[in-house]
Design a protein around this motif. Sequence first.
Motif, PDB file in Angstrom:
ATOM      1  N   GLY A 266       0.793  -1.227   0.000  1.00  0.00           N
ATOM      2  CA  GLY A 266       0.000   0.000   0.000  1.00  0.00           C
ATOM      3  C   GLY A 266       0.822   1.273   0.000  1.00  0.00           C
ATOM      4  O   GLY A 266       0.285   2.353  -0.266  1.00  0.00           O
ATOM      5  N   ARG A 267       2.113   1.171   0.312  1.00  0.00           N
ATOM      6  CA  ARG A 267       2.973   2.357   0.334  1.00  0.00           C
ATOM      7  C   ARG A 267       4.227   2.130  -0.496  1.00  0.00           C
ATOM      8  O   ARG A 267       4.727   1.009  -0.600  1.00  0.00           O
ATOM      9  N   ILE A 268       4.751   3.208  -1.056  1.00  0.00           N
ATOM     10  CA  ILE A 268       6.073   3.178  -1.663  1.00  0.00           C
ATOM     11  C   ILE A 268       7.086   3.316  -0.524  1.00  0.00           C
ATOM     12  O   ILE A 268       6.934   4.175   0.347  1.00  0.00           O
ATOM     13  N   PRO A 269       8.130   2.469  -0.465  1.00  0.00           N
ATOM     14  CA  PRO A 269       9.123   2.609   0.600  1.00  0.00           C
ATOM     15  C   PRO A 269       9.665   4.029   0.682  1.00  0.00           C
ATOM     16  O   PRO A 269       9.867   4.686  -0.348  1.00  0.00           O
ATOM     17  N   PRO A 270       9.880   4.541   1.883  1.00  0.00           N
ATOM     18  CA  PRO A 270      10.200   5.957   2.063  1.00  0.00           C
ATOM     19  C   PRO A 270      11.427   6.433   1.309  1.00  0.00           C
ATOM     20  O   PRO A 270      11.472   7.569   0.843  1.00  0.00           O
ATOM     21  N   GLU A 271      12.435   5.560   1.153  1.00  0.00           N
ATOM     22  CA  GLU A 271      13.636   6.002   0.444  1.00  0.00           C
ATOM     23  C   GLU A 271      13.393   6.148  -1.056  1.00  0.00           C
ATOM     24  O   GLU A 271      14.195   6.783  -1.758  1.00  0.00           O
ATOM     25  N   ARG A 272      12.306   5.593  -1.559  1.00  0.00           N
ATOM     26  CA  ARG A 272      11.974   5.723  -2.979  1.00  0.00           C
ATOM     27  C   ARG A 272      10.855   6.716  -3.235  1.00  0.00           C
ATOM     28  O   ARG A 272      10.653   7.149  -4.371  1.00  0.00           O
ATOM     29  N   ALA A 273      10.107   7.052  -2.188  1.00  0.00           N
ATOM     30  CA  ALA A 273       8.928   7.905  -2.346  1.00  0.00           C
ATOM     31  C   ALA A 273       9.203   9.251  -3.018  1.00  0.00           C
ATOM     32  O   ALA A 273       8.346   9.752  -3.746  1.00  0.00           O
ATOM     33  N   PRO A 274      10.381   9.878  -2.821  1.00  0.00           N
ATOM     34  CA  PRO A 274      10.604  11.150  -3.521  1.00  0.00           C
ATOM     35  C   PRO A 274      10.646  11.019  -5.043  1.00  0.00           C
ATOM     36  O   PRO A 274      10.450  12.008  -5.752  1.00  0.00           O
ATOM     37  N   ARG A 275      10.894   9.817  -5.558  1.00  0.00           N
ATOM     38  CA  ARG A 275      11.047   9.637  -7.009  1.00  0.00           C
ATOM     39  C   ARG A 275      10.005   8.715  -7.624  1.00  0.00           C
ATOM     40  O   ARG A 275       9.685   8.831  -8.794  1.00  0.00           O
ATOM     41  N   TRP A 276       9.511   7.779  -6.831  1.00  0.00           N
ATOM     42  CA  TRP A 276       8.593   6.773  -7.355  1.00  0.00           C
ATOM     43  C   TRP A 276       7.163   7.084  -6.937  1.00  0.00           C
ATOM     44  O   TRP A 276       6.900   7.480  -5.804  1.00  0.00           O
ATOM     45  N   THR A 277       6.229   6.859  -7.863  1.00  0.00           N
ATOM     46  CA  THR A 277       4.799   6.918  -7.574  1.00  0.00           C
ATOM     47  C   THR A 277       4.212   5.525  -7.806  1.00  0.00           C
ATOM     48  O   THR A 277       4.862   4.644  -8.369  1.00  0.00           O
ATOM     49  N   ARG A 278       2.975   5.337  -7.398  1.00  0.00           N
ATOM     50  CA  ARG A 278       2.324   4.059  -7.669  1.00  0.00           C
ATOM     51  C   ARG A 278       2.182   3.839  -9.178  1.00  0.00           C
ATOM     52  O   ARG A 278       2.265   2.701  -9.652  1.00  0.00           O
ATOM     53  N   GLU A 279       1.985   4.930  -9.907  1.00  0.00           N
ATOM     54  CA  GLU A 279       1.854   4.816 -11.363  1.00  0.00           C
ATOM     55  C   GLU A 279       3.157   4.343 -11.987  1.00  0.00           C
ATOM     56  O   GLU A 279       3.160   3.493 -12.896  1.00  0.00           O
ATOM     57  N   ARG A 280       4.289   4.862 -11.500  1.00  0.00           N
ATOM     58  CA  ARG A 280       5.574   4.433 -12.040  1.00  0.00           C
ATOM     59  C   ARG A 280       5.844   2.974 -11.681  1.00  0.00           C
ATOM     60  O   ARG A 280       6.368   2.211 -12.504  1.00  0.00           O
ATOM     61  N   ARG A 281       5.467   2.588 -10.453  1.00  0.00           N
ATOM     62  CA  ARG A 281       5.668   1.196 -10.041  1.00  0.00           C
ATOM     63  C   ARG A 281       4.815   0.255 -10.893  1.00  0.00           C
ATOM     64  O   ARG A 281       5.290  -0.794 -11.336  1.00  0.00           O
ATOM     65  N   LEU A 282       3.561   0.622 -11.160  1.00  0.00           N
ATOM     66  CA  LEU A 282       2.702  -0.240 -11.973  1.00  0.00           C
ATOM     67  C   LEU A 282       3.219  -0.328 -13.406  1.00  0.00           C
ATOM     68  O   LEU A 282       3.158  -1.407 -14.024  1.00  0.00           O
ATOM     69  N   ALA A 283       3.738   0.772 -13.942  1.00  0.00           N
ATOM     70  CA  ALA A 283       4.315   0.722 -15.287  1.00  0.00           C
ATOM     71  C   ALA A 283       5.490  -0.254 -15.333  1.00  0.00           C
ATOM     72  O   ALA A 283       5.656  -1.005 -16.310  1.00  0.00           O
ATOM     73  N   LEU A 284       6.326  -0.253 -14.280  1.00  0.00           N
ATOM     74  CA  LEU A 284       7.425  -1.217 -14.196  1.00  0.00           C
ATOM     75  C   LEU A 284       6.890  -2.646 -14.171  1.00  0.00           C
ATOM     76  O   LEU A 284       7.387  -3.530 -14.890  1.00  0.00           O
ATOM     77  N   VAL A 285       5.870  -2.885 -13.357  1.00  0.00           N
ATOM     78  CA  VAL A 285       5.291  -4.223 -13.233  1.00  0.00           C
ATOM     79  C   VAL A 285       4.771  -4.720 -14.578  1.00  0.00           C
ATOM     80  O   VAL A 285       5.002  -5.873 -14.967  1.00  0.00           O
TER      81      VAL A 285
END
Length: 329
Positions: A266-285
Amino acid sequence: MSSTLVTRQFWIHCPGRGEIVTAELLPPGEDDVLVRTLYTGISRGTESLVFKGEVPTSQHGPMRAPFQEGEFPGPVKYGYSSVGEVLQAPERLSTLIGRPVYCLYPHQDLYAVPAIAVTPVPETVPPERAVLAANLETAVTAVWDSTPSVGDRIVVIGAGVVGLLVAWLCRQFAGVQVRVVDPDPSRDAPARELGLDLLAQPPAEGNADLVVHASGTVEGLAAALAAAGEEATVLELSWYGSRAVALPLGENFHSRRLTLRSSQVGRIPPERAPRWTRERRLALVLRLLREPRLDALISGESMFDDLPERMAELAQDGRGVLCHRIRYP
């Protein structure tokens, strides 16, 4: 198109009893898309707990799925891995019409959602494989949380969908040794398809640099602690709902200075949150899902009309089950 549409939805009427109901669906708004469902995937671990009414009261809010209706323990419409075809879209998004899209939506044959809630499935990914996206998001987040590194000895306990996906991602680090532990022999073939070694028992050495636990059992978590080397991390991916968990935290747990860490998609890990969004993570997936070997994680398929009976069976006995796919007429 008529002013009202008819949709069929899977609801958990009360713990242990599901049904398909018919309801009216209002036409899409000006910023909505209308989606006809092709497939949904059952996330067996979480959805079994929801089906059995085992979501703790304290987690009724955090466990709400996008577009969920109703409240735990029921009646509730739940689910979060839907792949469908866009039938209608705003004029500015007309290129979506006819395209397969992924959406975090419950088990339902027709639905309207804001256009921003759907993600086009790449042409290189078959729609029937895209139901794995929710599980792969969990696995990607777990790898981020556990920080494996080059040359690590990694043990994954539990060869369900998420465990196998985590192991598959980890083995792509240079020089790693990844061993997957599961006593269910039916998991051997999908593990081998992904290039993984399956063990019936954890390695006896107890020297892993990283242990990922995904078996959903207390015994598996105890085995994960035993498999970890000194100063190692044990990442817990299993969710136990309202069950209490007793752990062996005596003996040498403290002297080995183990770290027991949770992970949650449900959350992006804090060390990645400044650069990663859920949309970017889903695009990677969705890019990662181009791998044809991942089809080995689909252990069965049934029709939407059979979902009430099938969900009851899966919640009762998950042996041999990985991702069960639901096909819509």
